[in-house]
Write an enzyme that holds these catalytic residues in place. Structure first.
Site, PDB file in Angstrom:
ATOM      1  N   ARG A   1       0.904  -5.287  -5.722  1.00  0.00           N
ATOM      2  CA  ARG A   1       1.442  -6.679  -4.857  1.00  0.00           C
ATOM      3  C   ARG A   1       1.222  -7.693  -5.923  1.00  0.00           C
ATOM      4  NH1 ARG A   1      -2.168  -3.669  -1.790  1.00  0.00           N
ATOM      5  NH2 ARG A   1      -1.382  -3.549   0.652  1.00  0.00           N
TER       6      ARG A   1
ATOM      7  N   ASP B   1      -0.037   2.341   8.957  1.00  0.00           N
ATOM      8  CA  ASP B   1      -0.769   1.572   9.968  1.00  0.00           C
ATOM      9  C   ASP B   1       0.489   1.867  11.045  1.00  0.00           C
ATOM     10  OD1 ASP B   1      -3.020   1.140   8.826  1.00  0.00           O
ATOM     11  OD2 ASP B   1      -2.419  -0.833   8.108  1.00  0.00           O
TER      12      ASP B   1
ATOM     13  N   GLY C   1       1.005  -1.161   0.162  1.00  0.00           N
ATOM     14  CA  GLY C   1       0.134   0.242  -0.025  1.00  0.00           C
ATOM     15  C   GLY C   1       1.007   1.107   0.015  1.00  0.00           C
TER      16      GLY C   1
ATOM     17  N   ASP D   1       2.710  -0.147  12.202  1.00  0.00           N
ATOM     18  CA  ASP D   1       2.554  -1.580  12.671  1.00  0.00           C
ATOM     19  C   ASP D   1       3.843  -2.242  12.545  1.00  0.00           C
ATOM     20  OD1 ASP D   1       2.259  -1.771  10.003  1.00  0.00           O
ATOM     21  OD2 ASP D   1       0.453  -3.479  10.097  1.00  0.00           O
TER      22      ASP D   1
ATOM     23  N   ARG E   1     -26.647  14.118  16.530  1.00  0.00           N
ATOM     24  CA  ARG E   1     -26.216  12.857  15.781  1.00  0.00           C
ATOM     25  C   ARG E   1     -25.007  12.051  16.600  1.00  0.00           C
ATOM     26  NH1 ARG E   1     -27.277  14.257   9.552  1.00  0.00           N
ATOM     27  NH2 ARG E   1     -29.310  14.298   9.819  1.00  0.00           N
TER      28      ARG E   1
ATOM     29  N   ARG F   1      -6.422  -2.645  10.292  1.00  0.00           N
ATOM     30  CA  ARG F   1      -7.109  -3.772  10.734  1.00  0.00           C
ATOM     31  C   ARG F   1      -6.465  -4.775  11.822  1.00  0.00           C
ATOM     32  NH1 ARG F   1      -6.726  -5.259   6.042  1.00  0.00           N
ATOM     33  NH2 ARG F   1      -8.620  -4.741   5.357  1.00  0.00           N
TER      34      ARG F   1
ATOM     35  N   ARG G   1      19.548  10.560  -4.063  1.00  0.00           N
ATOM     36  CA  ARG G   1      20.326  11.522  -3.906  1.00  0.00           C
ATOM     37  C   ARG G   1      21.445  11.128  -2.850  1.00  0.00           C
ATOM     38  NH1 ARG G   1      16.997  17.484  -4.244  1.00  0.00           N
ATOM     39  NH2 ARG G   1      16.586  17.116  -6.233  1.00  0.00           N
TER      40      ARG G   1
ATOM     41  N   THR H   1       4.235   2.679   5.762  1.00  0.00           N
ATOM     42  CA  THR H   1       2.788   2.235   5.988  1.00  0.00           C
ATOM     43  C   THR H   1       1.988   2.914   6.803  1.00  0.00           C
ATOM     44  OG1 THR H   1       1.264   0.337   6.832  1.00  0.00           O
ATOM     45  CG2 THR H   1       3.764   0.533   7.478  1.00  0.00           C
TER      46      THR H   1
ATOM     47  N   ASP I   1       4.886  -4.890   6.121  1.00  0.00           N
ATOM     48  CA  ASP I   1       5.292  -6.063   6.703  1.00  0.00           C
ATOM     49  C   ASP I   1       5.245  -7.093   5.435  1.00  0.00           C
ATOM     50  OD1 ASP I   1       2.679  -6.177   6.209  1.00  0.00           O
ATOM     51  OD2 ASP I   1       2.249  -7.193   8.090  1.00  0.00           O
ATOM     52  N   GLY I   2       4.459  -7.141   4.396  1.00  0.00           N
ATOM     53  CA  GLY I   2       4.543  -7.825   3.192  1.00  0.00           C
ATOM     54  C   GLY I   2       5.777  -7.858   2.380  1.00  0.00           C
TER      55      GLY I   2
END
Length: 328
Positions: free
Chosen positions: A76, A132, A15, A134, A167, A176, A29, A130, A107-108
């Site tokens: 990917r 996230d 991502g 994470d 509201r 996730r 550079r 990333t 991580d991937g």
């Protein structure tokens, strides 16, 4: 002692995250500074397999530090998950006389680098990119700070409507498996409740908390929900449950989605990406490989790829306490 690397490639994978362009710029550079040729690989590991390469110099990366996304593109690659695909990638690297590789991603991306290094003993250094946040072994990942600011800005605007119409808004953010975005953005935007994967509060506790907020005089509420929050199958199901058990509010749902990944990177992310890009080239030229470059206590450091994947950064329990105290 500096190694005699003559050509280093760089790619972005997985991502996209704001600041990836700044990291590419720093890598290119840094190579130019050390008189090392730099090769950009388009579309991540897929481009590595197909030999989609381009020579980059210091001027190739002008005017990109302020741009979101990645000009090298990202993808990917299922083929890279096969030994045959990785062999093709290695053959292209050898054919182009590339001596080392910098991979920017999550991580991937790092898992792919680990396998590739084990099979071919090819020097690879990773940069964590990333939103996230994470990845273990670094306090921050590239893109995280920008994503936080994007989320807070969006929640601020939604709160105007929540206040105007009495509201309850459920706002889903990315994360996730990690609740860093939800927790920090929720505190920064003044959310009444924050639901994260690391903490299972339960739907009943959430409803009771919202009822107490209503009785205390709150006319509207914001609940920030990490997409991996342990609160039900999805945010729509949670909204239905609240509507059935809490009639005091009109309940609305907003899923921020991929807006969190886009936009110009913050100054923090630009500086972080620049530091990590320079650090990656310094590490390779010093003979290091199979590592990730991160930042801990504001100092650039390196950790083995495998350690970077040993569970994500632990959630800051003190922040959970802060959120509980200031949301009453």
């Amino acid at each position: 002692m500096k190694s005699k690397l003559k050509k280093i490639a760089v790619l972005t994978s997985g991502g996209d995250a704001p600041g990836m362009n700044a990291a590419i710029r720093a890598v290119v550079r840094s190579c130019a500074y050390h008189n090392v040729e730099c090769v950009g690989v388009y579309r991540g590991y897929e481009g590595l397999i197909e030999g989609d390469f381009e020579i980059l110099d210091a001027r190739s990366v002008k005017n990109i530090i302020n741009r979101g996304g990645t000009f090298l593109k990202s993808a990917r690659s299922k083929e890279f998950m096969t030994k045959e695909g990785r062999q093709k990638a290695y053959d292209h690297l050898i054919r182009e006389e590339i001596d080392a590789l910098v991979t920017i991603g999550g991580d991937g991306t790092f898992r792919g680098a680990i396998v590739f290094n084990e099979e071919f003993d090819f020097p690879i250094v990773g940069i964590p990119g990333t939103i996230d946040n994470d990845i273990n072994g670094t306090d921050f990942t590239i893109g995280y700070d920008t994503a936080l600011n994007t989320v807070v800005e969006a929640i601020d605007k939604i709160r105007d409507t929540a206040n105007s119409h009495n509201r309850l808004f459920l706002i889903e953010v990315m994360g996730r498996d990690a609740g860093d975005i939800a927790l920090n953005a929720g505190i920064g935007a003044g959310a009444e409740e924050i639901l994260i994967p690391e903490q299972d509060l339960g739907r009943d506790r959430l409803v009771e908390s919202l009822k107490r907020s209503k009785k205390s005089g709150k006319s509207s509420s914001i609940v920030v929900v990490s997409e991996g929050g342990q609160i039900g199958k999805n945010i729509m199901g949670l909204a239905d449950y609240i509507r059935q058990n809490l009639t005091e509010y009109e309940c609305k749902v907003t899923v921020l989605g991929h807006i969190q990944r886009g936009g110009a990177p913050s100054c923090f992310d630009r500086v972080l990406a620049s530091r990590l890009g320079v650090g990656a080239i310094d590490a390779l030229l010093s003979g290091e490989k199979d590592i990730m470059i991160g930042v801990i206590h504001n100092k650039v450091t390196s950790v083995p790829f495998k350690k970077s994947l040993e569970g994500s950064n632990k959630i800051d329990q003190s922040l959970i306490r802060v959120a509980d105290i200031i949301s009453i």
